[in-house]
Each structure stands twice: as structure tokens, then as C-alpha cells.
Design a protein around this motif. Structure first.
Motif, PDB file in Angstrom:
ATOM      1  N   GLY A 246      -5.945  10.866  -7.223  1.00  0.00           N
ATOM      2  CA  GLY A 246      -5.843  11.036  -5.774  1.00  0.00           C
ATOM      3  C   GLY A 246      -6.813  10.149  -5.011  1.00  0.00           C
ATOM      4  N   VAL A 247      -8.049  10.054  -5.492  1.00  0.00           N
ATOM      5  CA  VAL A 247      -9.050   9.243  -4.793  1.00  0.00           C
ATOM      6  C   VAL A 247      -8.649   7.768  -4.804  1.00  0.00           C
ATOM      7  N   LEU A 248      -8.278   7.256  -5.989  1.00  0.00           N
ATOM      8  CA  LEU A 248      -7.921   5.834  -6.077  1.00  0.00           C
ATOM      9  C   LEU A 248      -6.580   5.545  -5.407  1.00  0.00           C
ATOM     10  N   ALA A 249      -5.658   6.501  -5.480  1.00  0.00           N
ATOM     11  CA  ALA A 249      -4.368   6.297  -4.816  1.00  0.00           C
ATOM     12  C   ALA A 249      -4.540   6.231  -3.303  1.00  0.00           C
ATOM     13  N   THR A 250      -5.456   7.023  -2.776  1.00  0.00           N
ATOM     14  CA  THR A 250      -5.728   6.974  -1.332  1.00  0.00           C
ATOM     15  C   THR A 250      -6.223   5.595  -0.922  1.00  0.00           C
ATOM     16  N   LEU A 251      -7.140   5.035  -1.715  1.00  0.00           N
ATOM     17  CA  LEU A 251      -7.635   3.689  -1.430  1.00  0.00           C
ATOM     18  C   LEU A 251      -6.519   2.660  -1.585  1.00  0.00           C
ATOM     19  N   PHE A 252      -5.707   2.809  -2.620  1.00  0.00           N
ATOM     20  CA  PHE A 252      -4.604   1.879  -2.864  1.00  0.00           C
ATOM     21  C   PHE A 252      -3.644   1.861  -1.675  1.00  0.00           C
ATOM     22  N   VAL A 253      -3.262   3.035  -1.194  1.00  0.00           N
ATOM     23  CA  VAL A 253      -2.320   3.125  -0.069  1.00  0.00           C
ATOM     24  C   VAL A 253      -2.945   2.552   1.198  1.00  0.00           C
ATOM     25  N   ALA A 254      -4.250   2.777   1.368  1.00  0.00           N
ATOM     26  CA  ALA A 254      -4.921   2.237   2.548  1.00  0.00           C
ATOM     27  C   ALA A 254      -4.892   0.711   2.561  1.00  0.00           C
ATOM     28  N   ILE A 255      -4.837   0.095   1.382  1.00  0.00           N
ATOM     29  CA  ILE A 255      -4.836  -1.368   1.299  1.00  0.00           C
ATOM     30  C   ILE A 255      -3.418  -1.935   1.254  1.00  0.00           C
ATOM     31  N   TYR A 256      -2.591  -1.392   0.376  1.00  0.00           N
ATOM     32  CA  TYR A 256      -1.276  -1.993   0.135  1.00  0.00           C
ATOM     33  C   TYR A 256      -0.111  -1.201   0.729  1.00  0.00           C
ATOM     34  N   GLY A 257      -0.363  -0.008   1.212  1.00  0.00           N
ATOM     35  CA  GLY A 257       0.742   0.850   1.610  1.00  0.00           C
ATOM     36  C   GLY A 257       1.341   1.518   0.384  1.00  0.00           C
ATOM     37  N   PHE A 258       2.600   1.933   0.486  1.00  0.00           N
ATOM     38  CA  PHE A 258       3.227   2.686  -0.599  1.00  0.00           C
ATOM     39  C   PHE A 258       4.022   1.793  -1.545  1.00  0.00           C
ATOM     40  N   GLY A 259       3.920   0.476  -1.391  1.00  0.00           N
ATOM     41  CA  GLY A 259       4.594  -0.446  -2.291  1.00  0.00           C
ATOM     42  C   GLY A 259       3.654  -0.974  -3.346  1.00  0.00           C
ATOM     43  N   PRO A 260       4.172  -1.780  -4.282  1.00  0.00           N
ATOM     44  CA  PRO A 260       3.310  -2.370  -5.311  1.00  0.00           C
ATOM     45  C   PRO A 260       2.386  -3.422  -4.726  1.00  0.00           C
ATOM     46  N   SER A 261       1.278  -3.664  -5.411  1.00  0.00           N
ATOM     47  CA  SER A 261       0.321  -4.683  -4.976  1.00  0.00           C
ATOM     48  C   SER A 261       0.842  -6.068  -5.350  1.00  0.00           C
ATOM     49  N   PRO A 262       0.291  -7.128  -4.741  1.00  0.00           N
ATOM     50  CA  PRO A 262       0.695  -8.494  -5.133  1.00  0.00           C
ATOM     51  C   PRO A 262       0.500  -8.766  -6.618  1.00  0.00           C
ATOM     52  N   TYR A 263      -0.563  -8.229  -7.197  1.00  0.00           N
ATOM     53  CA  TYR A 263      -0.796  -8.409  -8.633  1.00  0.00           C
ATOM     54  C   TYR A 263       0.334  -7.792  -9.449  1.00  0.00           C
ATOM     55  N   MET A 264       0.768  -6.619  -9.079  1.00  0.00           N
ATOM     56  CA  MET A 264       1.851  -5.956  -9.797  1.00  0.00           C
ATOM     57  C   MET A 264       3.154  -6.734  -9.663  1.00  0.00           C
ATOM     58  N   LEU A 265       3.427  -7.251  -8.479  1.00  0.00           N
ATOM     59  CA  LEU A 265       4.647  -8.025  -8.266  1.00  0.00           C
ATOM     60  C   LEU A 265       4.613  -9.325  -9.061  1.00  0.00           C
ATOM     61  N   TYR A 266       3.465  -9.974  -9.068  1.00  0.00           N
ATOM     62  CA  TYR A 266       3.349 -11.244  -9.788  1.00  0.00           C
ATOM     63  C   TYR A 266       3.489 -11.026 -11.293  1.00  0.00           C
ATOM     64  N   SER A 267       2.844  -9.992 -11.819  1.00  0.00           N
ATOM     65  CA  SER A 267       2.936  -9.714 -13.251  1.00  0.00           C
ATOM     66  C   SER A 267       4.364  -9.385 -13.657  1.00  0.00           C
ATOM     67  N   ALA A 268       5.082  -8.701 -12.768  1.00  0.00           N
ATOM     68  CA  ALA A 268       6.466  -8.323 -13.068  1.00  0.00           C
ATOM     69  C   ALA A 268       7.365  -9.547 -13.199  1.00  0.00           C
ATOM     70  N   GLN A 269       6.996 -10.665 -12.562  1.00  0.00           N
ATOM     71  CA  GLN A 269       7.803 -11.877 -12.680  1.00  0.00           C
ATOM     72  C   GLN A 269       7.796 -12.412 -14.112  1.00  0.00           C
ATOM     73  N   TYR A 270       6.731 -12.175 -14.842  1.00  0.00           N
ATOM     74  CA  TYR A 270       6.676 -12.602 -16.239  1.00  0.00           C
ATOM     75  C   TYR A 270       7.522 -11.673 -17.109  1.00  0.00           C
TER      76      TYR A 270
END
Length: 525
Positions: A246-270
Motif C-alpha cells: 500500500g505504501v509503495l503503491a501510493t507513491l507509484f500512483v502519485a508518480i505514474y497514475g494507475f498505468g504502467p511506468s515507462p520502465y515497465m512499458l519499455y521492458s515489455a517491448q523485449y
């Protein structure tokens, strides 16, 4: 009160293994970094590396409250852990984090080793031996990598799972008055359950791909709690997970919203390519030079992987008391290795040149543990040695490049190197290659490697289909399409473009002696 006094009396003895590992770790730091690297930021060899600079940038932004997504590329846990040390040691904000993660990883490893029947100091020696003596492996525990907290969390979760299964792991002096030896003391399971929940909740924010391994550990721990009918421990585990996630998810949403981060999107391309898993295992574990022109297999650096693999194969035949933990740990290690071997972006060139061996840092002690267990079991039951047979047979397989015709499927094609070509710019170039089936991108679909005065393009997803034409870079591509971007074209992109192949190779499977028994020149092809 008597039990508490005994616990306090035993505490100093429990500290000595961690003290010994701390000394060995600090000596390894001096060996890898040197005194100059600890005192002079400019002498620190990774001070200008991209990944490490991005960790520091993210930690610095978090310290100032800057939650702009552009400031936070990599998973958030590691920069968050380094934040308190930015002012204390600006050039090494992850030094104490890495040391703590190393010791925490040992804490989990120790619990698993105990379930395997390995005594405390045996676990210390085994963990140290599989992490620090070899320079190329030691440095990935010392350099800043997001895999370092991930390794600690995975081992903590595995250790907590092992404790939940292993009722005999509880020391007699901690038993409350009236309890019987071998009976799980009331409230004893709350600590491993809490640690399990906290670790599993943090894993997605250390390395998102490790969630799959976390799920395997969670299933094994759930089975242990159901078997023990320990609802209280289950509630502690759930609370720990909800808190940390919950603590880290709150920070994650505050930065990226409810979608994946750029790192996650880039890694998924591989992504992953399981259809070529055998070839990938060969070039990563055994012999990469015929295809990539350099490097050594991981088995050369960590030969205990062979015995560890045999130990995993016979995991089912371990004694019933150890079997649940053994199978869970074996499944976690085997699934992880398969996923890493299938990951498109993990190549022999990156394994050593760019220290991508750090992906395997947590699993090397795991294979060491299975190797030790296999040797001990084989000493008592020689029939266990039969598990080495499939390992040794697999080592006789060779997958070598062999010339093929112009229209036959090819796994590697070769182009003349541009004038002034350099290894790193060629390797990372935003390049394209077209063939009879369409277009492929460097890094994502194939990888180009400068070897002498030739550039090898090694297919990663599908075979080349003929009529291959190499487009050197995005700037060149724009020019070929009639739109000049006005950018600077480096010297290594000297034309003419596109370039056509001068050689094409398919993959030939044959059998022979493992490459260790050959002269080095022969193995190079």
C-alpha cells in the motif's frame, strides 16, 4: 522471562555470522572499488553509468518532493532506500543499502539452508563462496543495481516460507513453559508470516518481473499455513503485504497514475522468446563465441550450477520432512532461470560487458545450496548420481552457425562494417534491418555486434527470411526515406546505405565433447 533471558544470551552468537560476512563484504568492496573509489567520486568506475545515474536522479527527486514521471525511470524501491544517504555519502548513496541487502539476503538464505539440513556456519561459508570470491560476481553485489534489494526480498520471502513449513526450526529455549518440543509455539509463526507479507508486498517495486517468483513463494507459504491451520499467521502475512504494498503503491500512483511506468512499458517491448530457449541456454550458459564473437558461458564462472541443476532434478526424492520447502525453492529457482534465459534482452555480450550477470545474483547461492545437498545425498545414496546423466548429455549438444543459401532461413547474417565503426555505438544503434518478411529493430528483434571488420546481426525472435538489408541508424533511415532530420550522423554510419549481406548462417545441432575439452582456438570457430 527465562526464555527471554536465554534469547538475549544467545543473541551475540547469532550476530557473529553477520559480522563475518560484513568483513568479507567490505574486503570485497576494497578489491572491486579500491580505496580511491571510496574517497574520490571521479575514481568510482560506475559514476557515469546510465542506470546508476538514473537511480541517483530518482532518489534526488524524491528527496525534494519532485514526483514528475520524467525523474523516475527505474522501479522506486531502490532509489527510495538510497534517499537517506544522499547527503551522508553523495557519491555512494547505495553503499549501506547494498550491504544491508546482502546481509538480509543471507538471513533468508540461512533459514532455507537450515531446512536443507545445513548448519549455520556451513550456510555462511556457502553463501560467501557463491557471492564474493569471483570478481565478476562479487562486483554485482557492490555496484548499484535494482536487483540487489530484489535479491534480499526474494531470499527473505523464501526464508520466511521455509520457517512456516519447518516446525523443527524453532529453538527449544523459545518454547513457552508447558509446550512440547516439536510443537509450534503460539505466536512463533507471526514473525516469519509478517516478514513474508512485507517482502512480497515490496517485490513489485524492486523488480516487477520478480512478481512471478513471489507468487510461487506465496503459494508454498499458503499451503504451509493451511496445513498448520494457522489463521493468525495468515492475518499477519496479509497485514504485512497490505502495509508494504500500500505504501509503495501510493507513491507509484502519485508518480505514474494507475498505468504502467515507462520502465515497465519499455521492458515489455523485449518480452520473451521461449521457442528458442535451447539456443539461448547454449549461448548464455555454455559457449557464446561462435555467435557473438566474445564472452564465456555462465557455467565457466559458476560451475556449481551443474551440480545444483542435478540437485533440482532430484528435489522430489528428498525426505518427506524437507520436501515441501525443497520443491518450492527448486520451483522458484528453475522458473526464474527459464524466464531469464527466454528474456530477449539478456545476451552473452551484456552478461559480462554490461554486468547483466546481476540478474542471476540471488539464484547463484540457491544453486550452490542444491549442489551441496546433491553431493551429500550422493555420498549416502550413490544412485542419486544418475541425476548427473541428463546434465552431462545436455553438455554434449553443440549449436553452431553453419552457412546457408540466400533464401534459406538464417539465424545470423553478416554485413561489412562501416568505416570508423566502434563496438558500443554499433551495438546500441537505433538501427533497422529489412528482409523478405518485413522489418526488424536492433535490440528488440535482433542484435548487431561488431566483430573485427564485420557486423554480425543475430536474430532474437524469428529467422531472417532472405534479401536482408541493413539500415544503420535512425538518421540514415530518415535520409533513405527522403526526409533529412538535420541531425549529426556519426562517422561509424559511413555509407553507402542500405548494406547487403556478405554471409548468412543457420543453426546446426551436433554432438561432441563439451567445449572445456577443446583447445580454445577450436571453440572460437
Amino acid at each position: 522471562m527465562a526464555g527471554w533471558r536465554q534469547l538475549r544470551a544467545a543473541a551475540p552468537a547469532a550476530v557473529w555470522p553477520y559480522a563475518a560476512l560484513t568483513v568479507v563484504y567490505l574486503l570485497s568492496v576494497l578489491r572491486v572499488v579500491g580505496w580511491a573509489g571510496l574517497t574520490d567520486p571521479a575514481a568510482l568506475y560506475w559514476h557515469d553509468w546510465q542506470d546508476q545515474s538514473l537511480y541517483v536522479r530518482s532518489a534526488t527527486a524524491l528527496a525534494t518532493g519532485d514526483l514528475a514521471p520524467s525523474q523516475h525511470y527505474y522501479p522506486l524501491l531502490y532509489p527510495l532506500l538510497g534517499l537517506p544517504f544522499l547527503q551522508l555519502w553523495p557519491s555512494q548513496p547505495f553503499f549501506f543499502v547494498n550491504l544491508a541487502c546482502y546481509l538480509l539476503a543471507f538471513g533468508g538464505f540461512r533459514s532455507v539452508a537450515r531446512s536443507f539440513g545445513v548448519p549455520l556456519w556451513g550456510a555462511v561459508l556457502l553463501f560467501a563462496a557463491t557471492t564474493l570470491p569471483q570478481f565478476d560476481i562479487a562486483k554485482v553485489w557492490i555496484e548499484p543495481w535494482t536487483s540487489t534489494p530484489a535479491a534480499a526480498l526474494l531470499w527473505l520471502a523464501l526464508g520466511a516460507m521455509a520457517q512456516l513449513w519447518d516446525e523443527t526450526s524453532y529453538s527449544p529455549f523459545s518454547l513457552p513453559r508447558g509446550s512440547r518440543k516439536g510443537e509450534r509455539p503460539t505466536g512463533e509463526s507471526r514473525w516469519p508470516a509478517s516478514i513474508l507479507g512485507l517482502a512480497l508486498g515490496l517485490i513489485p517495486f524492486a523488480r516487477p518481473g520478480d512478481v512471478i517468483i513471489g507468487a510461487i513463494i506465496a503459494l508454498a507459504a499458503t499451503a504451509a499455513l493451511i496445513r498448520a491451520r494457522d489463521g493468525r499467521a495468515a492475518r499477519y502475512a496479509a497485514a504485512g503485504f497490505i502495509l508494504s504494498f500500500g505504501v509503495l503503491a501510493t507513491l507509484f500512483v502519485a508518480i505514474y497514475g494507475f498505468g504502467p511506468s515507462p520502465y515497465m512499458l519499455y521492458s515489455a517491448q523485449y518480452g520473451f522468446n521461449f521457442s528458442w530457449l535451447g539456443w539461448k541456454a547454449y549461448v548464455l550458459l555454455v559457449e557464446p563465441r561462435a555467435w557473438f564473437g566474445e564472452g564465456v558461458g555462465l557455467l565457466d564462472a559458476a560451475p556449481w550450477l551443474l551440480l545444483g541443476g542435478a540437485g533440482i532434478l532430484v528435489a522430489w526424492w528428498t525426505p518427506a520432512a524437507r520436501r515441501p520447502v525443497t520443491l518450492a525453492v527448486a520451483a522458484a529457482g528453475a522458473v526464474y532461470v527459464i524466464l531469464m534465459l527466454a528474456y530477449v534482452d539478456l545476451l552473452p555480450t551484456g552478461l559480462w560487458r554490461f554486468n547483466n550477470v546481476h540478474y542471476f545474483k540471488w539464484v547463484l547461492p540457491l544453486f550452490g545450496l542444491f549442489a551441496l545437498r546433491f553431493v551429500l545425498d550422493a555420498w549416502r545414496r550413490p544412485v542419486t548420481l544418475i541425476a548427473l546423466l541428463p546434465i552431462m548429455l545436455a553438455l554434449t549438444i553443440r549449436i553452431d552457425p553453419v552457412p546457408v543459401g540466400a533464401h534459406q532461413p538464417a539465424r545470423m547474417v553478416v554485413f561489412p562494417a562501416p568505416v570508423g565503426a566502434a563496438w558500443t555505438p554499433t551495438y546500441f544503434a537505433t538501427a533497422w534491418l529489412t528482409d523478405a518478411r518485413g522489418e526488424q529493430r536492433n535490440s528488440f528483434d535482433y542484435h548487431q555486434i561488431l566483430v573485427g571488420n564485420r557486423v554480425r546481426a543475430v536474430a532474437l525472435r524469428r529467422p531472417f527470411a532472405g534479401d536482408e538489408r541493413w539500415i544503420g541508424d535512425d538518421h540514415v533511415r530518415a535520409q533513405l526515406e527522403g526526409r533529412d532530420t538535420g541531425g549529426y550522423a556519426p562517422l561509424y554510419l559511413t555509407g553507402p546505405w542500405p548494406k547487403t549481406t556478405i554471409a548468412r548462417y543457420g543453426a546446426r545441432i551436433s554432438f561432441g565433447l563439451p567445449h572445456w575439452f577443446e583447445p580454445r582456438e577450436t571453440a572460437r570457430h
